[in-house]
Design a protein around this motif. Structure first.
Motif, PDB file in Angstrom:
ATOM      1  N   ALA A   1      -8.314  -6.702   8.909  1.00 35.96           N
ATOM      2  CA  ALA A   1      -7.265  -6.178   8.043  1.00 35.96           C
ATOM      3  C   ALA A   1      -7.693  -6.267   6.585  1.00 35.96           C
ATOM      4  CB  ALA A   1      -5.977  -6.962   8.258  1.00 35.96           C
ATOM      5  N   SER A   2      -7.438  -5.210   5.853  1.00 31.27           N
ATOM      6  CA  SER A   2      -7.702  -5.213   4.419  1.00 31.27           C
ATOM      7  C   SER A   2      -6.409  -4.852   3.699  1.00 31.27           C
ATOM      8  CB  SER A   2      -8.818  -4.228   4.068  1.00 31.27           C
ATOM      9  OG  SER A   2      -8.473  -2.921   4.465  1.00 31.27           O
ATOM     10  N   GLY A   3      -6.341  -5.236   2.470  1.00 29.62           N
ATOM     11  CA  GLY A   3      -5.100  -5.049   1.742  1.00 29.62           C
ATOM     12  C   GLY A   3      -4.283  -6.333   1.753  1.00 29.62           C
ATOM     13  N   ARG A   4      -3.121  -6.268   1.181  1.00 29.86           N
ATOM     14  CA  ARG A   4      -2.306  -7.467   1.041  1.00 29.86           C
ATOM     15  C   ARG A   4      -1.458  -7.707   2.285  1.00 29.86           C
ATOM     16  NH1 ARG A   4       2.341  -8.670  -3.514  1.00 29.86           N
ATOM     17  NH2 ARG A   4       2.389 -10.937  -3.253  1.00 29.86           N
ATOM     18  N   ILE A   5      -1.740  -8.813   2.952  1.00 24.56           N
ATOM     19  CA  ILE A   5      -0.960  -9.186   4.119  1.00 24.56           C
ATOM     20  C   ILE A   5      -0.037 -10.318   3.710  1.00 24.56           C
ATOM     21  CG2 ILE A   5      -0.998 -10.021   6.475  1.00 24.56           C
ATOM     22  CD1 ILE A   5      -3.780  -8.849   6.749  1.00 24.56           C
ATOM     23  N   LEU A   6       1.241 -10.025   3.692  1.00 21.06           N
ATOM     24  CA  LEU A   6       2.211 -11.033   3.303  1.00 21.06           C
ATOM     25  C   LEU A   6       2.454 -12.010   4.440  1.00 21.06           C
ATOM     26  CD1 LEU A   6       4.775  -8.733   1.466  1.00 21.06           C
ATOM     27  CD2 LEU A   6       2.875 -10.030   0.490  1.00 21.06           C
ATOM     28  N   SER A   7       2.960 -13.175   4.088  1.00 24.24           N
ATOM     29  CA  SER A   7       3.157 -14.214   5.092  1.00 24.24           C
ATOM     30  C   SER A   7       4.144 -13.792   6.168  1.00 24.24           C
ATOM     31  CB  SER A   7       3.638 -15.494   4.422  1.00 24.24           C
ATOM     32  OG  SER A   7       4.860 -15.264   3.748  1.00 24.24           O
ATOM     33  N   SER A   8       5.003 -12.826   5.871  1.00 27.37           N
ATOM     34  CA  SER A   8       6.010 -12.415   6.843  1.00 27.37           C
ATOM     35  C   SER A   8       5.487 -11.414   7.870  1.00 27.37           C
ATOM     36  CB  SER A   8       7.201 -11.772   6.120  1.00 27.37           C
ATOM     37  OG  SER A   8       6.775 -10.625   5.424  1.00 27.37           O
ATOM     38  N   TYR A   9       4.281 -10.948   7.686  1.00 30.53           N
ATOM     39  CA  TYR A   9       3.751  -9.910   8.569  1.00 30.53           C
ATOM     40  C   TYR A   9       3.603 -10.402  10.007  1.00 30.53           C
ATOM     41  CZ  TYR A   9       2.515  -6.131   5.344  1.00 30.53           C
ATOM     42  OH  TYR A   9       2.559  -5.070   4.481  1.00 30.53           O
ATOM     43  N   VAL A  10       3.785  -9.449  10.913  1.00 30.03           N
ATOM     44  CA  VAL A  10       3.457  -9.638  12.324  1.00 30.03           C
ATOM     45  C   VAL A  10       2.353  -8.657  12.681  1.00 30.03           C
ATOM     46  CG1 VAL A  10       4.305  -9.200  14.662  1.00 30.03           C
ATOM     47  CG2 VAL A  10       5.654 -10.599  13.092  1.00 30.03           C
ATOM     48  N   MET A  11       1.354  -9.166  13.354  1.00 25.92           N
ATOM     49  CA  MET A  11       0.244  -8.330  13.810  1.00 25.92           C
ATOM     50  C   MET A  11       0.348  -8.175  15.324  1.00 25.92           C
ATOM     51  SD  MET A  11      -1.128  -8.082  10.837  1.00 25.92           S
ATOM     52  CE  MET A  11      -2.751  -7.381  11.096  1.00 25.92           C
ATOM     53  N   GLY A  12       0.059  -6.972  15.804  1.00 24.69           N
ATOM     54  CA  GLY A  12       0.209  -6.734  17.231  1.00 24.69           C
ATOM     55  C   GLY A  12      -0.947  -5.965  17.830  1.00 24.69           C
ATOM     56  N   TRP A  13      -1.043  -6.078  19.126  1.00 23.23           N
ATOM     57  CA  TRP A  13      -1.976  -5.270  19.904  1.00 23.23           C
ATOM     58  C   TRP A  13      -1.166  -4.424  20.889  1.00 23.23           C
ATOM     59  CZ3 TRP A  13      -7.053  -4.561  19.070  1.00 23.23           C
ATOM     60  CH2 TRP A  13      -7.764  -5.519  18.337  1.00 23.23           C
ATOM     61  N   PHE A  14      -1.527  -3.163  20.979  1.00 25.40           N
ATOM     62  CA  PHE A  14      -0.939  -2.240  21.930  1.00 25.40           C
ATOM     63  C   PHE A  14      -2.068  -1.567  22.690  1.00 25.40           C
ATOM     64  CE2 PHE A  14       3.567  -1.960  20.652  1.00 25.40           C
ATOM     65  CZ  PHE A  14       3.522  -2.708  19.493  1.00 25.40           C
ATOM     66  N   ARG A  15      -1.728  -0.918  23.787  1.00 20.79           N
ATOM     67  CA  ARG A  15      -2.743  -0.178  24.513  1.00 20.79           C
ATOM     68  C   ARG A  15      -2.140   1.085  25.105  1.00 20.79           C
ATOM     69  NH1 ARG A  15      -3.758  -4.239  29.723  1.00 20.79           N
ATOM     70  NH2 ARG A  15      -1.743  -3.896  30.759  1.00 20.79           N
ATOM     71  N   GLN A  16      -3.009   2.057  25.319  1.00 25.40           N
ATOM     72  CA  GLN A  16      -2.562   3.325  25.900  1.00 25.40           C
ATOM     73  C   GLN A  16      -3.587   3.773  26.921  1.00 25.40           C
ATOM     74  OE1 GLN A  16      -1.668   6.418  23.040  1.00 25.40           O
ATOM     75  NE2 GLN A  16      -0.390   7.496  24.530  1.00 25.40           N
ATOM     76  N   ALA A  17      -3.157   3.795  28.172  1.00 27.59           N
ATOM     77  CA  ALA A  17      -4.005   4.261  29.258  1.00 27.59           C
ATOM     78  C   ALA A  17      -3.875   5.779  29.379  1.00 27.59           C
ATOM     79  CB  ALA A  17      -3.596   3.587  30.563  1.00 27.59           C
ATOM     80  N   PRO A  18      -4.854   6.436  29.980  1.00 27.35           N
ATOM     81  CA  PRO A  18      -4.792   7.904  30.115  1.00 27.35           C
ATOM     82  C   PRO A  18      -3.516   8.345  30.827  1.00 27.35           C
ATOM     83  CG  PRO A  18      -6.967   7.116  30.669  1.00 27.35           C
ATOM     84  CD  PRO A  18      -6.116   5.893  30.482  1.00 27.35           C
ATOM     85  N   GLY A  19      -2.805   9.274  30.208  1.00 27.50           N
ATOM     86  CA  GLY A  19      -1.603   9.819  30.808  1.00 27.50           C
ATOM     87  C   GLY A  19      -0.381   8.933  30.710  1.00 27.50           C
ATOM     88  N   LYS A  20      -0.491   7.824  29.996  1.00 33.71           N
ATOM     89  CA  LYS A  20       0.635   6.893  29.889  1.00 33.71           C
ATOM     90  C   LYS A  20       1.028   6.700  28.430  1.00 33.71           C
ATOM     91  CE  LYS A  20      -0.300   4.261  34.111  1.00 33.71           C
ATOM     92  NZ  LYS A  20      -0.439   2.904  34.684  1.00 33.71           N
ATOM     93  N   GLU A  21       2.215   6.154  28.247  1.00 34.42           N
ATOM     94  CA  GLU A  21       2.672   5.868  26.894  1.00 34.42           C
ATOM     95  C   GLU A  21       2.014   4.595  26.360  1.00 34.42           C
ATOM     96  OE1 GLU A  21       7.150   7.861  27.084  1.00 34.42           O
ATOM     97  OE2 GLU A  21       6.897   5.716  26.750  1.00 34.42           O
ATOM     98  N   ARG A  22       1.992   4.501  25.059  1.00 39.65           N
ATOM     99  CA  ARG A  22       1.462   3.299  24.436  1.00 39.65           C
ATOM    100  C   ARG A  22       2.386   2.123  24.750  1.00 39.65           C
ATOM    101  NH1 ARG A  22      -0.789   3.964  18.411  1.00 39.65           N
ATOM    102  NH2 ARG A  22      -1.646   5.756  19.560  1.00 39.65           N
ATOM    103  N   GLU A  23       1.798   0.991  25.095  1.00 39.38           N
ATOM    104  CA  GLU A  23       2.606  -0.172  25.465  1.00 39.38           C
ATOM    105  C   GLU A  23       2.176  -1.413  24.718  1.00 39.38           C
ATOM    106  OE1 GLU A  23       2.206  -1.135  29.614  1.00 39.38           O
ATOM    107  OE2 GLU A  23       0.073  -1.626  29.442  1.00 39.38           O
ATOM    108  N   PHE A  24       3.137  -2.305  24.551  1.00 39.22           N
ATOM    109  CA  PHE A  24       2.921  -3.574  23.870  1.00 39.22           C
ATOM    110  C   PHE A  24       2.047  -4.485  24.709  1.00 39.22           C
ATOM    111  CE2 PHE A  24       3.840  -7.224  21.355  1.00 39.22           C
ATOM    112  CZ  PHE A  24       4.068  -8.271  22.234  1.00 39.22           C
ATOM    113  N   VAL A  25       1.143  -5.188  24.022  1.00 40.51           N
ATOM    114  CA  VAL A  25       0.293  -6.165  24.698  1.00 40.51           C
ATOM    115  C   VAL A  25       0.574  -7.579  24.182  1.00 40.51           C
ATOM    116  CG1 VAL A  25      -2.077  -6.921  25.130  1.00 40.51           C
ATOM    117  CG2 VAL A  25      -1.527  -4.475  25.104  1.00 40.51           C
ATOM    118  N   ALA A  26       0.515  -7.739  22.858  1.00 40.38           N
ATOM    119  CA  ALA A  26       0.710  -9.079  22.288  1.00 40.38           C
ATOM    120  C   ALA A  26       0.993  -8.952  20.801  1.00 40.38           C
ATOM    121  CB  ALA A  26      -0.513  -9.958  22.520  1.00 40.38           C
TER     122      ALA A  26
END
Length: 123
Positions: A23-48
């Protein structure tokens, strides 16, 4: 905030892989970072997700016990350690960020996105 994900590749069932999101730029302490994934033919889904400051985490049920999200504040990097991979984990993985301190699973609630990194798990 700019995000760049990397670390994907082709692995076999049962292997491990670690994804990184710089990550570049200013990341404030309140930020949440996430990982998502998208399989072929499927919607993007939350991972963590992880709270940038406090380090609290949330993982999708489908990856609990196998995947672990973490962050290194000194390196401005978020990681996704993936163990015991199966073909069902094959997807493009995206990192994302939101400026409010809620470990959201909702894709649309994240404001910033990196380009995806492809993870392919062969059987």
């Amino acid at each position: 905030v700019q995000l760049q994900a990397y670390g994907g590749g082709l692995v076999q069932t049962g292997d491990s892989l670690r994804l990184s999101c710089a990550a570049s730029g200013r990341i404030l302490s309140s930020y949440v970072m996430g990982w998502f994934r998208q399989a072929p033919g499927k919607e993007r889904e939350f991972v963590a997700a992880i709270h940038w400051s406090g380090g609290s985490t949330r993982h999708a049920e489908s990856v609990k016990g196998r995947f672990t999200i973490s962050r290194d504040k000194d390196k401005n990097t978020v990681y996704l350690q993936m163990n015991s991979l199966t073909p069902e984990d094959t997807a493009v993985y995206y990192c994302a960020a939101r400026p409010t301190a809620v470990l959201s699973v909702v894709t649309e609630s994240y404001n910033y996105w990196g380009q995806g990194t492809l993870v392919t798990v062969s059987s």
